[in-house]
Design an enzyme around this catalytic site. Structure first.
Site, PDB file in Angstrom:
ATOM      1  N   ASP A  23      12.485 -10.195  -5.656  1.00  0.00           N
ATOM      2  CA  ASP A  23      11.405  -9.858  -4.726  1.00  0.00           C
ATOM      3  C   ASP A  23      11.811  -8.686  -3.821  1.00  0.00           C
ATOM      4  O   ASP A  23      13.003  -8.477  -3.570  1.00  0.00           O
ATOM      5  CB  ASP A  23      11.097 -11.103  -3.875  1.00  0.00           C
ATOM      6  N   ARG A  27       8.426  -3.595  -0.727  1.00  0.00           N
ATOM      7  CA  ARG A  27       8.891  -3.290   0.646  1.00  0.00           C
ATOM      8  C   ARG A  27      10.002  -2.248   0.635  1.00  0.00           C
ATOM      9  O   ARG A  27      10.092  -1.393   1.509  1.00  0.00           O
ATOM     10  CB  ARG A  27       9.354  -4.585   1.333  1.00  0.00           C
ATOM     11  N   HIS A  40       9.551  -0.680  -8.089  1.00  0.00           N
ATOM     12  CA  HIS A  40       9.794  -1.424  -9.326  1.00  0.00           C
ATOM     13  C   HIS A  40      10.807  -0.683 -10.201  1.00  0.00           C
ATOM     14  O   HIS A  40      11.658  -1.295 -10.839  1.00  0.00           O
ATOM     15  CB  HIS A  40       8.482  -1.637 -10.092  1.00  0.00           C
ATOM     16  N   LEU A 134      26.015 -13.208 -22.936  1.00  0.00           N
ATOM     17  CA  LEU A 134      25.070 -13.641 -21.893  1.00  0.00           C
ATOM     18  C   LEU A 134      23.677 -13.932 -22.467  1.00  0.00           C
ATOM     19  O   LEU A 134      23.132 -13.124 -23.214  1.00  0.00           O
ATOM     20  CB  LEU A 134      24.959 -12.536 -20.833  1.00  0.00           C
TER      21      LEU A 134
HETATM   22  C1  FPP Z   1       8.506  -8.481  -6.779  1.00  0.00           C
HETATM   23  O1  FPP Z   1       8.536  -7.473  -5.780  1.00  0.00           O
HETATM   24  C2  FPP Z   1       8.846  -7.912  -8.074  1.00  0.00           C
HETATM   25  C3  FPP Z   1       8.039  -7.944  -9.165  1.00  0.00           C
HETATM   26  C4  FPP Z   1       6.699  -8.552  -9.192  1.00  0.00           C
HETATM   27  C5  FPP Z   1       8.449  -7.319 -10.446  1.00  0.00           C
HETATM   28  C6  FPP Z   1       9.898  -7.358 -10.800  1.00  0.00           C
HETATM   29  C7  FPP Z   1      10.205  -6.209 -11.675  1.00  0.00           C
HETATM   30  C8  FPP Z   1      11.373  -5.518 -11.734  1.00  0.00           C
HETATM   31  C9  FPP Z   1      12.581  -5.905 -10.984  1.00  0.00           C
HETATM   32  C10 FPP Z   1      11.523  -4.280 -12.538  1.00  0.00           C
HETATM   33  C11 FPP Z   1      11.121  -4.296 -13.965  1.00  0.00           C
HETATM   34  C12 FPP Z   1      11.709  -5.388 -14.759  1.00  0.00           C
HETATM   35  C13 FPP Z   1      12.146  -5.231 -16.028  1.00  0.00           C
HETATM   36  C14 FPP Z   1      12.593  -6.439 -16.769  1.00  0.00           C
HETATM   37  C15 FPP Z   1      12.240  -3.933 -16.684  1.00  0.00           C
HETATM   38  P1  FPP Z   1       7.203  -7.190  -4.952  1.00  0.00           P
HETATM   39  O2  FPP Z   1       6.463  -6.118  -5.647  1.00  0.00           O
HETATM   40  O3  FPP Z   1       6.436  -8.457  -4.775  1.00  0.00           O
HETATM   41  O4  FPP Z   1       7.802  -6.701  -3.598  1.00  0.00           O
HETATM   42  P2  FPP Z   1       7.137  -6.906  -2.153  1.00  0.00           P
HETATM   43  O5  FPP Z   1       7.050  -8.396  -1.915  1.00  0.00           O
HETATM   44  O6  FPP Z   1       8.096  -6.238  -1.230  1.00  0.00           O
HETATM   45  O7  FPP Z   1       5.797  -6.265  -2.198  1.00  0.00           O
END
Ligand code: FPP
Length: 243
Positions: A23, A27, A40, A134
């Site tokens: 998460d 932010r 992302h 892994l």
């Molecule tokens: C949450 O942060 C994150 C996600 C919904 C997506 C996670 C994706 C990645 C780490 C990158 C891509 C993954 C792969 C496997 C290539 P948020 O957007 O909710 O952050 P916020 O709460 O600060 O808005």
């Protein structure tokens, strides 16, 4: 003893299966005045160290929450950017992951995903299927409630067809119908970026897992922070309901 464990003074009592709620990408981007997609992308860059250090720490299975059944509520442009990132990630990383013996599995319902992403995921799974390093599990269009409903339906169909009696249904049978069937018991769930909830992630599997919450945004979550979480895990006294 693993060099990386030694570096951080960790004992051999490693969590066998770690799950991470990644998460804070949005932010992280906002703080820098960047679009959410850049967050992302930075999250994707953080995956490399996380996967590498998991292998070196001696973690057997790593499960990452990449896209939840609720994430479809985000703007279409962000959803598309996430799925495109997935394609890019595998195009770039699959050979190295394979060379390092990583076995990739997807947990969740991939059917509604764009075809390009589905193909990239299927290829990654097939290519690495025989690997014994892994176990990397990507939770994509995953939700614990949907997973449980799916398992219940499959069991109910077997009961209706006469292959099972209600009395046959136990913990092992149910666990065997979940996406995580065959994976080691979940030991540790880490959530980055300050929120302290599971958000429909591995609710059944986390029954006795240790939960660790860190304020660090996922793109900044590296090897050192990971080691701190494992050190905290090693300080916990796991009693599984006993004394
Ligand atoms: C949450 O942060 C994150 C996600 C919904 C997506 C996670 C994706 C990645 C780490 C990158 C891509 C993954 C792969 C496997 C290539 P948020 O957007 O909710 O952050 P916020 O709460 O600060 O808005």
């Amino acid at each position: 003893m693993s060099g990386l464990r030694e570096k951080y003074g960790l004992s051999a009592d490693m969590p066998c299966h770690v799950a991470i709620i990644m998460d804070g990408n949005g932010r992280w981007a906002k703080r820098r005045g960047l679009p959410r997609a850049a967050g992302h992308r930075a999250g994707m860059e953080a995956l490399r160290a996380l996967i590498e250090s998991s292998s070196q720490f001696g973690v057997a299975a790593l499960t990452l929450y990449a896209f939840s059944t609720e994430n479809w509520k985000r703007p279409q442009s962000e959803v598309s950017a996430l799925f495109e990132l997935l394609v890019e990630y595998f195009a770039r990383e699959i050979d190295e992951l394979h060379a390092n013996g990583v076995r990739i599995r997807v947990i969740g319902d991939v059917l509604p995903l764009p075809e390009r992403s589905r193909e990239a995921l299927a290829l990654a799974e097939t290519k690495t299927d025989k690997n014994s390093g892994l176990m990397l599990n990507l939770a994509i269009n995953y939700g614990s409630r949907a997973e449980l409903v799916r398992a219940m339906r499959s069991i109910a169909a077997d009961v209706e067809g006469g292959a099972l009696c209600p009395g046959d249904i136990d913990d092992d049978l149910l666990a065997g119908r979940l996406y995580t069937a065959g994976l080691p018991e979940l030991d540790l769930v880490i959530r980055t970026a300050g929120e302290q909830r599971l958000s429909n992630f591995l609710l059944y599997q986390a029954a006795y897992a240790e939960l660790i919450f860190t304020d660090t945004y996922f793109p900044d979550f590296g090897e050192e922070e990971y080691a701190k979480c494992i050190a905290e895990y090693q300080r916990r006294n796991r009693r599984y309901g006993g004394l």
